[in-house]
Scaffold this active site. Structure first.
Site, PDB file in Angstrom:
ATOM      1  N   THR A 187       0.839  -1.199   0.000  1.00  0.00           N
ATOM      2  CA  THR A 187       0.000   0.000   0.000  1.00  0.00           C
ATOM      3  C   THR A 187       0.872   1.247   0.000  1.00  0.00           C
ATOM      4  OG1 THR A 187      -1.732  -1.128   1.222  1.00  0.00           O
ATOM      5  CG2 THR A 187      -1.634   1.245   1.479  1.00  0.00           C
ATOM      6  N   ILE A 216     -13.510  -4.565   1.469  1.00  0.00           N
ATOM      7  CA  ILE A 216     -13.014  -3.198   1.596  1.00  0.00           C
ATOM      8  C   ILE A 216     -12.105  -3.129   2.818  1.00  0.00           C
ATOM      9  CG2 ILE A 216     -13.694  -0.815   2.115  1.00  0.00           C
ATOM     10  CD1 ILE A 216     -16.253  -1.419   0.439  1.00  0.00           C
ATOM     11  N   ASP A 218      -8.890  -0.812   5.126  1.00  0.00           N
ATOM     12  CA  ASP A 218      -8.826   0.420   5.911  1.00  0.00           C
ATOM     13  C   ASP A 218      -8.559   1.664   5.075  1.00  0.00           C
ATOM     14  OD1 ASP A 218      -5.562   1.197   6.444  1.00  0.00           O
ATOM     15  OD2 ASP A 218      -6.018  -0.799   5.695  1.00  0.00           O
TER      16      ASP A 218
END
Length: 322
Positions: A187, A216, A218
Site C-alpha cells: 500500500t 473493503i 482500511d
C-alpha cells in the site's frame, strides 16, 4: 514551523535478506517520489496537491500495491481503493472497487470536490470516473505476471496475505521461508504540511492478495487508514481489518487533541498499543512540522523530509538498517 513530508510504500514481514533487485527499485522510487514532494512544497504547492501528486507517482510504479501494481482478488481481478483528506476543512473523498481507473487517488479527490458525498464504490465509482473523464484502461492493464504468481502462492497456502508476506516454501525442512522477498507488495501513502500548518493525507491500495471479491480495507475509511485535521495528517498501512478495529489514523489525532501528546508520542502509543504486533505502520506529520514514521511489522518502506534539512529513507528499524 516549516514544511514536512512523509510517504510509505507498505509495511509487513520484509526480510532482511530481501534481494537487491527487489529492494533497490523500491528505494529508488521512494527517493524519486520524496524529491517530487519536496520540490512541490518548496514551490508553495498546497499540501493537498502535494499528497495527490506523490501518490499518483506511487500508483504508477508497479513495485507497489496500488494502481498499476495492485494485487489480485480470489477471482484474479483487481479492486483498487483510495482516500484523500484536507486537514483544515476536513473535506475528504474516498473510492473502492475500482477496476479501470489509472489513478484512484485523483478520483477520490474528484469525489471530494465534485460531489456532495465522501465515498463512492464499485459500479457507481467507475461510472463517475467516466463522467469526469479521468484516465481509464482495460482491467487487464493491472494484472501483472508477478501478481498472478502471488495469487497462486496465496491460494496454495490457503491464506489472505498482508503486505510483504513471505512465501511459504513447499520444502518444510527449511527452517525459514525463502525470501526472494515478497509475496505481496505494499500500500502507498503520503502526508504533508506546509509552512502555514496546512495538512493533507492521501492513501491508495490494491488491498490484500487473495481477498474476497468486494472486500473493503482500511485505506478508504476515514479515520482508519487515512486522516487529517488541523493538528496532524496520518496515512496507515498493514492489515486493514486490524487498522479499522484500532481506528489507527484518527486515534493519533485524538491523542494529540484530547491528551496533549506530541505527534511522536501519539503515533508510538497507537502502533504499540492499538494495533496487534505485526499488523500496522503509519507515517504522520503535525501542523508544526514534526514528522514520524512508526511500524510494528518487520519493516516498512518509508521516506520523509523536513524544511530543517532532515531526511530519511528506510525499510527496517533504524537500528537494523545496513
Amino acid at each position: 514551523m516549516g514544511w514536512a513530508i512523509a510517504l510509505h510504500g507498505g509495511a509487513g514481514d520484509i526480510p532482511l535478506s530481501l534481494p537487491l533487485e527487489r529492494r533497490e527499485p523500491r528505494e529508488a522510487a521512494l527517493r524519486h517520489c520524496l524529491q517530487i514532494g519536496v520540490a512541490a512544497l518548496q514551490t508553495k504547492r498546497p499540501p493537498l496537491d502535494v499528497v495527490e501528486l506523490v501518490v499518483r507517482e506511487l500508483e504508477n510504479n508497479p513495485n507497489f500495491n496500488a494502481g498499476r501494481g495492485s494485487v489480485l482478488t480470489t477471482d484474479g481481478t483487481v479492486e483498487m481503493e483510495a482516500c484523500i483528506m484536507d486537514g483544515n476543512t476536513k473535506k475528504c473523498g474516498a473510492v473502492s472497487g475500482l477496476t479501470t481507473v489509472v489513478n484512484p487517488i485523483s478520483l477520490a479527490r474528484l469525489v471530494m470536490e465534485k460531489t456532495p458525498h465522501i465515498y463512492l464504490a464499485f459500479d457507481g465509482a467507475e461510472a463517475f470516473a467516466r463522467e469526469q473523464g479521468v484516465e481509464t484502461v482495460d482491467a487487464s492493464h493491472f494484472i501483472t505476471p508477478e501478481n498472478i504468481e502471488r495469487l497462486k502462492q496465496a491460494k496454495e497456502a490457503n491464506r489472505v496475505q498482508i503486505d510483504y508476506t513471505q512465501p511459504i516454501t513447499k520444502d518444510m525442512k527449511k527452517e525459514t521461508p525463502t525470501a526472494d522477498g515478497d509475496s505481496q507488495i505494499g500500500t502507498v501513502g503520503c502526508v504533508a504540511v506546509d509552512t502555514h500548518g496546512n495538512l493533507a493525507a492521501a492513501t491508495s491500495t490494491g488491498g490484500l492478495v487473495n481477498k474476497m471479491v468486494g472486500r473493503i480495507g482500511d485505506t478508504p475509511i476515514v479515520g482508519a487508514g487515512n486522516y487529517a485535521n488541523s493538528l496532524c495528517a496520518v496515512s496507515a498501512t498493514g492489515k486493514g481489518e486490524a487498522i479499522i478495529r484500532g481506528t489507527v489514523a484518527r486515534d493519533v489525532a485524538a491523542l494529540m487533541e484530547y491528551k496533549g501528546l506530541s505527534l511522536e508520542e501519539a503515533a508510538t502509543y497507537v502502533i504499540s498499543e492499538c494495533a496487534p504486533r505485526g499488523t500496522a505502520g503509519l507515517v504522520a506529520v503535525s501542523a508544526t512540522g514534526e514528522v514520524t514514521m512508526q511500524f510494528n511489522t518487520t519493516g516498512m518502506f518509508r521516506a520523509c523530509a523536513s524544511e530543517d534539512g532532515y531526511s530519511e529513507i528506510g525499510i527496517w528499524p533504524n537500528s537494523m538498517q545496513n
